[in-house]
Scaffold this motif. Sequence first.
Motif, mmCIF file in Angstrom:
data_model
loop_
_atom_site.group_PDB
_atom_site.id
_atom_site.type_symbol
_atom_site.label_atom_id
_atom_site.label_comp_id
_atom_site.label_asym_id
_atom_site.label_seq_id
_atom_site.Cartn_x
_atom_site.Cartn_y
_atom_site.Cartn_z
ATOM 1 N N SER A 51 6.825 51.141 12.413
ATOM 2 C CA SER A 51 7.740 51.878 13.297
ATOM 3 C C SER A 51 8.260 53.148 12.648
ATOM 4 O O SER A 51 8.783 54.021 13.330
ATOM 5 N N LYS A 52 8.113 53.269 11.343
ATOM 6 C CA LYS A 52 8.619 54.450 10.631
ATOM 7 C C LYS A 52 7.530 55.485 10.370
ATOM 8 O O LYS A 52 7.789 56.510 9.750
ATOM 9 N N ILE A 53 6.303 55.232 10.810
ATOM 10 C CA ILE A 53 5.211 56.175 10.535
ATOM 11 C C ILE A 53 5.484 57.526 11.194
ATOM 12 O O ILE A 53 5.470 58.551 10.542
ATOM 13 N N ARG A 54 5.721 57.545 12.486
ATOM 14 C CA ARG A 54 6.091 58.767 13.224
ATOM 15 C C ARG A 54 5.351 60.012 12.756
ATOM 16 O O ARG A 54 5.938 60.999 12.342
ATOM 17 N N GLY A 55 4.042 59.939 12.778
ATOM 18 C CA GLY A 55 3.240 61.111 12.424
ATOM 19 C C GLY A 55 2.991 61.279 10.938
ATOM 20 O O GLY A 55 2.282 62.192 10.539
ATOM 21 N N ARG A 56 3.577 60.454 10.088
ATOM 22 C CA ARG A 56 3.343 60.546 8.643
ATOM 23 C C ARG A 56 2.099 59.745 8.273
ATOM 24 O O ARG A 56 1.724 58.799 8.955
ATOM 25 N N ARG A 57 1.485 60.136 7.173
ATOM 26 C CA ARG A 57 0.378 59.343 6.643
ATOM 27 C C ARG A 57 0.940 58.053 6.052
ATOM 28 O O ARG A 57 2.078 58.007 5.588
ATOM 29 N N ARG A 58 0.148 56.994 6.056
ATOM 30 C CA ARG A 58 0.584 55.700 5.529
ATOM 31 C C ARG A 58 1.109 55.822 4.109
ATOM 32 O O ARG A 58 2.085 55.182 3.748
ATOM 33 N N ARG A 59 0.484 56.659 3.295
ATOM 34 C CA ARG A 59 0.909 56.781 1.899
ATOM 35 C C ARG A 59 2.212 57.553 1.734
ATOM 36 O O ARG A 59 2.713 57.691 0.631
ATOM 37 N N ASP A 60 2.759 58.060 2.849
ATOM 38 C CA ASP A 60 4.026 58.782 2.792
ATOM 39 C C ASP A 60 5.182 58.014 3.439
ATOM 40 O O ASP A 60 6.293 58.512 3.495
ATOM 41 N N VAL A 61 4.921 56.801 3.906
ATOM 42 C CA VAL A 61 5.968 55.979 4.515
ATOM 43 C C VAL A 61 6.643 55.169 3.410
ATOM 44 O O VAL A 61 6.003 54.407 2.703
ATOM 45 N N HIS A 62 7.961 55.351 3.268
ATOM 46 C CA HIS A 62 8.711 54.684 2.210
ATOM 47 C C HIS A 62 9.214 53.306 2.627
ATOM 48 O O HIS A 62 9.317 52.405 1.810
ATOM 49 N N GLU A 63 9.572 53.138 3.874
ATOM 50 C CA GLU A 63 10.213 51.916 4.333
ATOM 51 C C GLU A 63 9.214 50.756 4.338
ATOM 52 O O GLU A 63 8.084 50.902 4.788
ATOM 53 N N SER A 64 9.648 49.610 3.830
ATOM 54 C CA SER A 64 8.777 48.447 3.807
ATOM 55 C C SER A 64 9.532 47.219 4.314
ATOM 56 O O SER A 64 10.750 47.230 4.438
ATOM 57 N N ARG A 65 8.758 46.185 4.607
ATOM 58 C CA ARG A 65 9.317 44.934 5.127
ATOM 59 C C ARG A 65 8.373 43.797 4.766
ATOM 60 O O ARG A 65 7.215 44.016 4.400
#
Length: 173
Positions: free
Chosen positions: A54-68
């Motif tokens: 849900s936090k990707i919003r156009g970012r590459r996977r390697r730039d998404v910081h939020e995890s669960r």
Amino acid sequence: MTNFKCHRKSVDIYPVLAEIRMNQSAWAAQTGRQSRVAVQAQTNAIPLRGLRRSKIRGRRRRDVHESRYTSLAGRFPNTVALLESLASDLGGDLGRAKFARLPPGARVLPHVDRGEYYACRDRYHLVVDSDGQSVLTSGNEEIRMRTGELWWFDNRKVHSASNGSDRARTHLV
């Protein structure tokens, strides 16, 4: 040695091994790492903590910081408790986490972990199962990790792994 640092020599991994043995089907549950990341094609993985889609919003996977925690994490309560304990002991926050298995004769090809996510996080490997024949390289250094050891290594340098053993090696990354 500058690219590796052993933080613990004897972590009790037996509860973790027991969970893996009880959940062998989890290795085949999510195979995206092998199919989407060419350098990891010969590995198997069980993701325990992953990025928040849900936090990707156009970012590459390697730039998404939020995890669960992933849906598979519920099968591994002892491992989750160990992850949280180690992060607390090291004064850090948990990011992504997974079991990574390298079958006999398999390799992780040379690469650098790129992106915003990796630029500000440290990489640790807890050796869950290894006979000491697996090699991990970072930069110009090479080590053979042993079961129960917790290692930090510099994944911002070119690194690779190989398993010259006749049995799989498993790390909690």
